[in-house]
Design a protein around this motif. Structure first.
Motif, PDB file in Angstrom:
ATOM      1  N   ALA A  40     -26.733  23.724  19.207  1.00 33.70           N
ATOM      2  CA  ALA A  40     -27.971  24.220  18.672  1.00 33.70           C
ATOM      3  C   ALA A  40     -27.661  25.540  17.798  1.00 33.70           C
ATOM      4  N   GLY A  41     -26.546  25.552  17.056  1.00 29.45           N
ATOM      5  CA  GLY A  41     -26.178  26.639  16.258  1.00 29.45           C
ATOM      6  C   GLY A  41     -25.758  27.888  16.639  1.00 29.45           C
ATOM      7  N   ARG A  42     -25.735  27.981  18.204  1.00 27.86           N
ATOM      8  CA  ARG A  42     -25.234  29.017  19.030  1.00 27.86           C
ATOM      9  C   ARG A  42     -23.649  29.497  18.651  1.00 27.86           C
ATOM     10  N   LEU A  43     -22.903  28.678  18.387  1.00 23.91           N
ATOM     11  CA  LEU A  43     -21.520  28.978  18.097  1.00 23.91           C
ATOM     12  C   LEU A  43     -21.189  29.215  16.654  1.00 23.91           C
ATOM     13  N   GLY A  44     -22.125  29.423  15.696  1.00 24.64           N
ATOM     14  CA  GLY A  44     -21.966  29.836  14.188  1.00 24.64           C
ATOM     15  C   GLY A  44     -22.085  28.507  13.167  1.00 24.64           C
ATOM     16  N   ALA A  45     -21.879  29.003  12.100  1.00 25.33           N
ATOM     17  CA  ALA A  45     -21.964  27.909  11.046  1.00 25.33           C
ATOM     18  C   ALA A  45     -21.001  26.928  11.280  1.00 25.33           C
ATOM     19  N   SER A  46     -19.970  27.064  11.573  1.00 29.68           N
ATOM     20  CA  SER A  46     -18.839  26.237  11.699  1.00 29.68           C
ATOM     21  C   SER A  46     -19.068  24.852  12.815  1.00 29.68           C
ATOM     22  N   HIS A  47     -20.232  25.138  13.593  1.00 26.24           N
ATOM     23  CA  HIS A  47     -20.544  24.136  14.660  1.00 26.24           C
ATOM     24  C   HIS A  47     -21.978  23.590  14.391  1.00 26.24           C
ATOM     25  N   GLU A  48     -22.417  23.695  13.093  1.00 27.67           N
ATOM     26  CA  GLU A  48     -23.691  23.101  12.605  1.00 27.67           C
ATOM     27  C   GLU A  48     -23.352  21.550  12.299  1.00 27.67           C
ATOM     28  N   MET A  49     -24.516  20.889  12.117  1.00 31.18           N
ATOM     29  CA  MET A  49     -24.195  19.419  11.638  1.00 31.18           C
ATOM     30  C   MET A  49     -23.814  19.272  10.439  1.00 31.18           C
ATOM     31  N   ASP A  50     -22.533  18.513  10.395  1.00 30.89           N
ATOM     32  CA  ASP A  50     -22.167  18.049   8.844  1.00 30.89           C
ATOM     33  C   ASP A  50     -22.686  16.567   8.592  1.00 30.89           C
ATOM     34  N   LYS A  51     -23.873  16.682   7.867  1.00 33.76           N
ATOM     35  CA  LYS A  51     -24.545  15.374   7.911  1.00 33.76           C
ATOM     36  C   LYS A  51     -23.791  14.501   6.945  1.00 33.76           C
ATOM     37  N   GLU A  52     -23.110  15.159   5.870  1.00 33.12           N
ATOM     38  CA  GLU A  52     -22.408  14.478   4.897  1.00 33.12           C
ATOM     39  C   GLU A  52     -21.138  13.521   5.549  1.00 33.12           C
ATOM     40  N   TRP A  53     -20.491  14.169   6.606  1.00 34.65           N
ATOM     41  CA  TRP A  53     -19.245  13.572   7.140  1.00 34.65           C
ATOM     42  C   TRP A  53     -19.901  12.526   8.123  1.00 34.65           C
ATOM     43  N   VAL A  54     -21.055  12.598   8.562  1.00 33.57           N
ATOM     44  CA  VAL A  54     -21.683  11.636   9.716  1.00 33.57           C
ATOM     45  C   VAL A  54     -21.912  10.438   8.482  1.00 33.57           C
ATOM     46  N   HIS A  55     -22.633  10.717   7.553  1.00 31.65           N
ATOM     47  CA  HIS A  55     -22.805   9.686   6.466  1.00 31.65           C
ATOM     48  C   HIS A  55     -21.782   8.773   6.045  1.00 31.65           C
ATOM     49  N   GLU A  56     -20.814   9.679   5.937  1.00 34.78           N
ATOM     50  CA  GLU A  56     -19.593   8.812   5.308  1.00 34.78           C
ATOM     51  C   GLU A  56     -18.857   7.980   6.262  1.00 34.78           C
ATOM     52  N   VAL A  57     -18.680   8.350   7.454  1.00 35.43           N
ATOM     53  CA  VAL A  57     -18.272   7.721   8.413  1.00 35.43           C
ATOM     54  C   VAL A  57     -18.941   6.507   8.899  1.00 35.43           C
ATOM     55  N   ASP A  58     -20.304   6.664   9.195  1.00 30.20           N
ATOM     56  CA  ASP A  58     -21.086   5.413   9.372  1.00 30.20           C
ATOM     57  C   ASP A  58     -21.081   4.474   8.359  1.00 30.20           C
ATOM     58  N   LYS A  59     -20.949   4.826   6.911  1.00 32.83           N
ATOM     59  CA  LYS A  59     -20.770   3.816   5.881  1.00 32.83           C
ATOM     60  C   LYS A  59     -19.557   3.120   5.863  1.00 32.83           C
ATOM     61  N   ARG A  60     -18.491   3.969   6.319  1.00 31.03           N
ATOM     62  CA  ARG A  60     -17.082   3.179   6.238  1.00 31.03           C
ATOM     63  C   ARG A  60     -16.905   2.208   7.584  1.00 31.03           C
ATOM     64  N   ALA A  61     -17.740   2.680   8.751  1.00 27.59           N
ATOM     65  CA  ALA A  61     -17.724   1.760   9.925  1.00 27.59           C
ATOM     66  C   ALA A  61     -18.405   0.563   9.412  1.00 27.59           C
ATOM     67  N   ALA A  62     -19.624   0.844   8.788  1.00 27.86           N
ATOM     68  CA  ALA A  62     -20.399  -0.350   8.583  1.00 27.86           C
ATOM     69  C   ALA A  62     -19.400  -1.535   7.639  1.00 27.86           C
ATOM     70  N   LYS A  63     -18.936  -1.047   6.844  1.00 29.12           N
ATOM     71  CA  LYS A  63     -17.987  -1.982   5.840  1.00 29.12           C
ATOM     72  C   LYS A  63     -16.921  -2.543   6.844  1.00 29.12           C
ATOM     73  N   LYS A  64     -16.241  -1.815   7.772  1.00 29.77           N
ATOM     74  CA  LYS A  64     -15.269  -2.219   8.617  1.00 29.77           C
ATOM     75  C   LYS A  64     -15.913  -3.473   9.441  1.00 29.77           C
ATOM     76  N   GLN A  65     -16.877  -3.272   9.919  1.00 31.77           N
ATOM     77  CA  GLN A  65     -17.513  -4.232  10.890  1.00 31.77           C
ATOM     78  C   GLN A  65     -18.025  -5.409   9.998  1.00 31.77           C
ATOM     79  N   GLU A  66     -18.271  -5.454   8.848  1.00 28.97           N
ATOM     80  CA  GLU A  66     -18.742  -6.761   7.990  1.00 28.97           C
ATOM     81  C   GLU A  66     -17.198  -7.433   8.037  1.00 28.97           C
ATOM     82  N   VAL A  67     -16.189  -6.722   7.775  1.00 30.39           N
ATOM     83  CA  VAL A  67     -14.846  -7.398   7.524  1.00 30.39           C
ATOM     84  C   VAL A  67     -14.449  -7.915   8.810  1.00 30.39           C
TER      85      VAL A  67
END
Length: 363
Positions: free
Chosen positions: A19-46
């Motif tokens: 919950a942000g108590r450890l500074g900006a470096s530990h905030e949610m990286d939504k872009e990374w989450v979206h990218e990983v989920d996108k790659r995982a969906a493609k891999k699952q299809e394969v």
């Protein structure tokens, strides 16, 4: 470290708890989450497409590998239930002992993470019943380590001690994704101290060349075991107190630390008193770094539970046990009988029953 894998569920959960108590470096990286989920969906299809192709061709080994690859994918993503189902499905397509044992090990690993210990025991037994399982020496070691973890989680501490102390040191780091060799030594030693008597501790722990090699990886635990066996209980319990904070942060051991520590202390108290017919409670309290009143409460609880056959002389601050206790009981009965006889002799005929008078007097 969390962003190195593909498990966005764990990453999201951890960041939300921070919950942000450890500074900006530990905030949610939504872009990374979206990218990983996108790659995982493609891999699952394969992977799904490949598996369907294998099923069409009806090649057993290819179908087995397809289910296994999907299991690995779901495990990496943190979907343990889906991974479990994929691994179990490979069983129908195993054509030899080696893939069957591999299937059992995969199911055991996921079941440990799910906390499904019945499945752990079931698939360990299946693997042990597989022909030629002994062809690979590490297989039996991994099965024993997994079964030890399951017994520990279910608070079957004696079984956990026996299983973990039998794991060969050759396991090394080959099973680090489940349990490290240092943890095998720590869990096995603590469970052994809590449940083994002196002779079994010596036979299964101190005289075991393999388990001694594992304990060399954790010198502080090794010294605790040696101090306990050598009756240096103050040193042993002091060292355990120093280890406690680290053990409370251990993934598998944390919820068992308090209970194991209490069991170890009780066993130490029992073993301290065992060789003697009487024990000076002040000296015993000094040996255990506690006060006499606190020690008397602990001993009274052990006596009440039937773990020590003894009596406490609270005035003389002495613990009497063994033959002396039996002597005291016999002496008390003898004195009571003498008292009845004397009362009978002193009572005239026709008088009230002296035994009734004695009972009333005692009441």
């Amino acid at each position: 470290m969390l962003k190195q894998g593909a498990n966005t569920r764990v990453y999201t959960s951890v960041v939300e708890k921070i919950a942000g108590r450890l500074g900006a470096s530990h905030e949610m990286d939504k872009e990374w989450v979206h990218e990983v989920d996108k790659r995982a969906a493609k891999k699952q299809e394969v992977l799904d497409a490949e598996l369907n192709g294998y099923k069409t061709n009806m090649i057993k080994e290819s179908i087995r590998m397809g289910h296994n690859d999907l299991g690995d994918f779901y495990h990496a993503r943190g979907d343990l239930n889906a991974a479990f189902k994929c691994y179990v499905r490979t069983r129908d397509y195993c054509t030899s002992s080696k893939p069957l044992v591999g299937m059992c090990l995969s199911v055991v690993r996921v079941s440990l993470e799910l906390g499904s210990f019945l499945h752990v025991a079931n698939y360990v037994q299946k693997a042990e019943a597989t022909p030629d399982k002994d062809a690979e020496p590490l297989v039996q070691a991994k099965l024993g380590a997994a079964m030890g973890l399951a017994n520990l989680a279910q608070k079957k501490y004696r079984l956990a001690a026996r299983t973990l102390c039998a794991v060969p040191a050759e396991i090394g780091t080959s099973y680090n994704d489940v349990i490290a060799p240092q943890d095998i030594a720590t869990y096995g030693a603590l469970c052994a101290l809590a449940t083994f008597d002196r002779s079994e501790l010596k036979a299964r722990v101190l005289n075991s060349v393999s388990f001694r090699a594992l304990m060399e990886l954790v010198p502080n635990v090794r010294e605790v075991v040696h101090d306990f066996h050598s009756s240096r209980y103050a040193l042993c319990l002091g060292a355990l107190a120093e280890l406690k904070n680290d053990l409370l942060m251990d993934l598998h051991l944390a919820e068992h630390v308090e209970e194991l520590y209490e069991m170890i202390r009780h066993r130490a108290l029992i073993q301290y008193a065992t060789p003697f017919s009487s024990v000076d409670l002040e000296r015993m309290a000094t040996a255990f770094h506690t006060g006499v009143p606190e020690l008397m409460k602990e001993l009274a609880a052990l006596i009440g539970a039937g773990k020590i056959k003894a009596r406490i002389d609270s005035q003389g601050r002495v613990l009497h046990r063994g033959q002396l206790v039996r002597y005291c009981r016999c002496r008390a009965r003898h004195l009571q009988q003498q008292c009845i006889v004397r009362t009978c002799q002193a009572t005239p005929r026709g008088g009230e029953d002296p035994r009734r008078q004695l009972r009333l007097g005692l009441i």
